[in-house]
Design a protein around this motif. Structure first.
Motif, mmCIF file in Angstrom:
data_model
loop_
_atom_site.group_PDB
_atom_site.id
_atom_site.type_symbol
_atom_site.label_atom_id
_atom_site.label_comp_id
_atom_site.label_asym_id
_atom_site.label_seq_id
_atom_site.Cartn_x
_atom_site.Cartn_y
_atom_site.Cartn_z
ATOM 1 N N GLN A 1 0.826 -1.203 0.000
ATOM 2 C CA GLN A 1 0.000 0.000 0.000
ATOM 3 C C GLN A 1 0.865 1.258 0.000
ATOM 4 O O GLN A 1 0.557 2.237 -0.692
ATOM 5 C CB GLN A 1 -0.920 0.031 1.227
ATOM 6 N N ARG A 2 1.940 1.251 0.771
ATOM 7 C CA ARG A 2 2.823 2.420 0.830
ATOM 8 C C ARG A 2 3.419 2.728 -0.547
ATOM 9 O O ARG A 2 3.547 3.893 -0.937
ATOM 10 C CB ARG A 2 3.947 2.181 1.847
ATOM 11 N N ALA A 3 3.792 1.685 -1.273
ATOM 12 C CA ALA A 3 4.369 1.893 -2.601
ATOM 13 C C ALA A 3 3.350 2.549 -3.540
ATOM 14 O O ALA A 3 3.688 3.452 -4.312
ATOM 15 C CB ALA A 3 4.849 0.563 -3.177
ATOM 16 N N LEU A 4 2.094 2.097 -3.466
ATOM 17 C CA LEU A 4 1.070 2.662 -4.349
ATOM 18 C C LEU A 4 0.706 4.082 -3.946
ATOM 19 O O LEU A 4 0.465 4.933 -4.804
ATOM 20 C CB LEU A 4 -0.172 1.764 -4.357
ATOM 21 N N TYR A 5 0.652 4.352 -2.640
ATOM 22 C CA TYR A 5 0.407 5.725 -2.197
ATOM 23 C C TYR A 5 1.516 6.647 -2.715
ATOM 24 O O TYR A 5 1.254 7.762 -3.183
ATOM 25 C CB TYR A 5 0.360 5.795 -0.673
ATOM 26 N N ALA A 6 2.762 6.173 -2.622
ATOM 27 C CA ALA A 6 3.891 6.976 -3.097
ATOM 28 C C ALA A 6 3.802 7.211 -4.599
ATOM 29 O O ALA A 6 4.071 8.308 -5.086
ATOM 30 C CB ALA A 6 5.214 6.287 -2.740
ATOM 31 N N THR B 1 0.848 -7.858 -6.566
ATOM 32 C CA THR B 1 0.659 -6.580 -5.880
ATOM 33 C C THR B 1 -0.807 -6.177 -5.889
ATOM 34 O O THR B 1 -1.341 -5.665 -4.898
ATOM 35 C CB THR B 1 1.512 -5.484 -6.536
ATOM 36 N N HIS B 2 -1.490 -6.433 -7.021
ATOM 37 C CA HIS B 2 -2.915 -6.130 -7.107
ATOM 38 C C HIS B 2 -3.701 -6.922 -6.068
ATOM 39 O O HIS B 2 -4.594 -6.378 -5.390
ATOM 40 C CB HIS B 2 -3.426 -6.448 -8.512
ATOM 41 N N ARG B 3 -3.377 -8.191 -5.899
ATOM 42 C CA ARG B 3 -4.105 -9.032 -4.942
ATOM 43 C C ARG B 3 -3.927 -8.525 -3.519
ATOM 44 O O ARG B 3 -4.861 -8.586 -2.710
ATOM 45 C CB ARG B 3 -3.620 -10.480 -5.052
ATOM 46 N N LEU B 4 -2.747 -8.000 -3.201
ATOM 47 C CA LEU B 4 -2.477 -7.523 -1.849
ATOM 48 C C LEU B 4 -3.102 -6.166 -1.562
ATOM 49 O O LEU B 4 -3.298 -5.804 -0.395
ATOM 50 C CB LEU B 4 -0.961 -7.434 -1.626
#
Length: 345
Positions: free
Chosen positions: A191-196, A272-275
């Motif tokens: 989640q942190r990677a996608l927020y970034a 990553t999508h699944r998580l």
């Protein structure tokens, strides 16, 4: 104090700090539970300037914060490069914020104290980002002038990574390679990677607008993300260079995701999508043939922050597991419920 005044003061505090726990907001403004929910709804749903993190923390992603982080192009001069972060200096210590550097060194000291000289195998989320159109942008420009344009863009990428405790392993040319989950461990590293990634895309769009206003070609960024395993062997305390070994296609697949992304978009792998599904909204791009992988893999484009905020909400949407053979436990829960309804805590 009127609710509108609480909103204004809380917004200012959240924008300045970047993150606030709900306990901090409750103490700072003497909020009851209902007012706290109203405040969260105002920032998350109405203004869309913040997101919930694990049901405990409010994280600022607002336009005002992004706007202030975008270098301004004056009428006559281009933004000056940050002299503290030379473009060609490959050492992470040159661009890692001091507070993160100290935490990384502490993690390394703990690793050495455990005697893990061969390193640790960890699941991490890798992020690759680069600029599309940078060659056309700097063509014919003086090297110093070109650096004055590219450097702020790289700084925006790294600032977004550092905002979510990521580690920029490389910052070379017109892109970066970052890790989330190592060397600083976080359970929610995907989640942190996608927020970034979302944060840097928004900041980059604003920076591109300033360049476009000066008559320069569009400057767009593409981002690729994958979650997988690496072996983190050691971190040099002098320059914070990390010695890591990807396991399988963990980081290579993230690089492939970047190459498949259209300029201005974020593409992630199926794992990553699944998580992160539910926390974010996605567009299914379908099975895609990946170089170095025999079978076609389904990939996804990140559209934005999703409607769900907590693990329980995500689990409920996926389907909760029904209790089996727990009659006595359920009876105890029902008795506790009846006590609570009767006014007994």
């Amino acid at each position: 104090m009127k609710f509108s005044e609480i909103v204004d003061q809380a917004r200012t505090l959240l924008q300045r700090t970047g993150k606030l726990t709900y306990r901090t907001l409750t103490r700072e403004f003497a909020l009851d539970a209902e007012t706290l929910e109203d405040l969260k709804e105002q920032f998350i749903t109405a203004e869309e300037v913040a997101v919930d993190q694990d049901g405990k923390v409010l994280v600022w992603i607002g336009k005002a914060s992004l706007e202030s982080s975008v270098p301004s192009l004056g009428s006559k001069t281009l933004p000056s490069p940050d002299p503290r972060r030379p473009t060609l200096d490959p050492r992470p210590v040159s661009y890692t914020p001091p507070h993160l550097a100290e935490r990384i060194r502490a993690e390394q000291a703990a690793l050495e104290a455990r005697g893990s000289t061969d390193g640790e195998r960890k699941t991490i989320t890798a992020l690759f980002a680069d600029l599309k159109g940078s060659t056309a942008l700097i063509e014919g420009l003086d090297p110093e002038e070109a650096r004055a344009i590219i450097d702020p863009a790289l700084q925006l990428m790294m600032d977004a990574v550092h905002q979510y405790d990521g580690y920029v392993a490389q910052a070379l040319g017109d892109g970066i390679f970052a890790l989330f989950g190592a060397p600083l461990a976080h359970e929610d590293h995907p989640q942190r990677a996608l927020y970034a990634a979302l944060r840097m895309q928004e900041a980059m769009r604003r920076y591109a607008d300033t360049l476009r206003a000066k008559g320069y070609p569009p400057l767009l960024m593409r981002v690729g993300i994958n979650t997988g395993e690496v072996v983190l062997r050691s971190i040099r305390k002098d320059d914070l260079h990390a010695d890591y070994v990807p396991v399988g296609h963990s980081t290579n697949l993230a690089a492939r995701m970047e190459q498949l992304a259209n300029p201005g978009t974020i593409v992630v792998s199926a794992y990553t999508h699944r998580l992160t599904d539910g926390y974010f909204a996605f567009k299914d791009l379908g099975p895609t043939q990946i170089k170095g992988v025999e079978e076609a893999l389904t990939i996804y484009e990140v559209l934005g922050v999703g409607a769900l905020r907590t693990r329980l909400q995500v689990s409920a949407r996926r389907g909760l597991t029904q209790f089996v053979g727990r009659q006595s436990e359920m009876e105890q829960l029902n008795k506790a419920l009846e006590h609570a309804k009767a006014g007994h805590g």
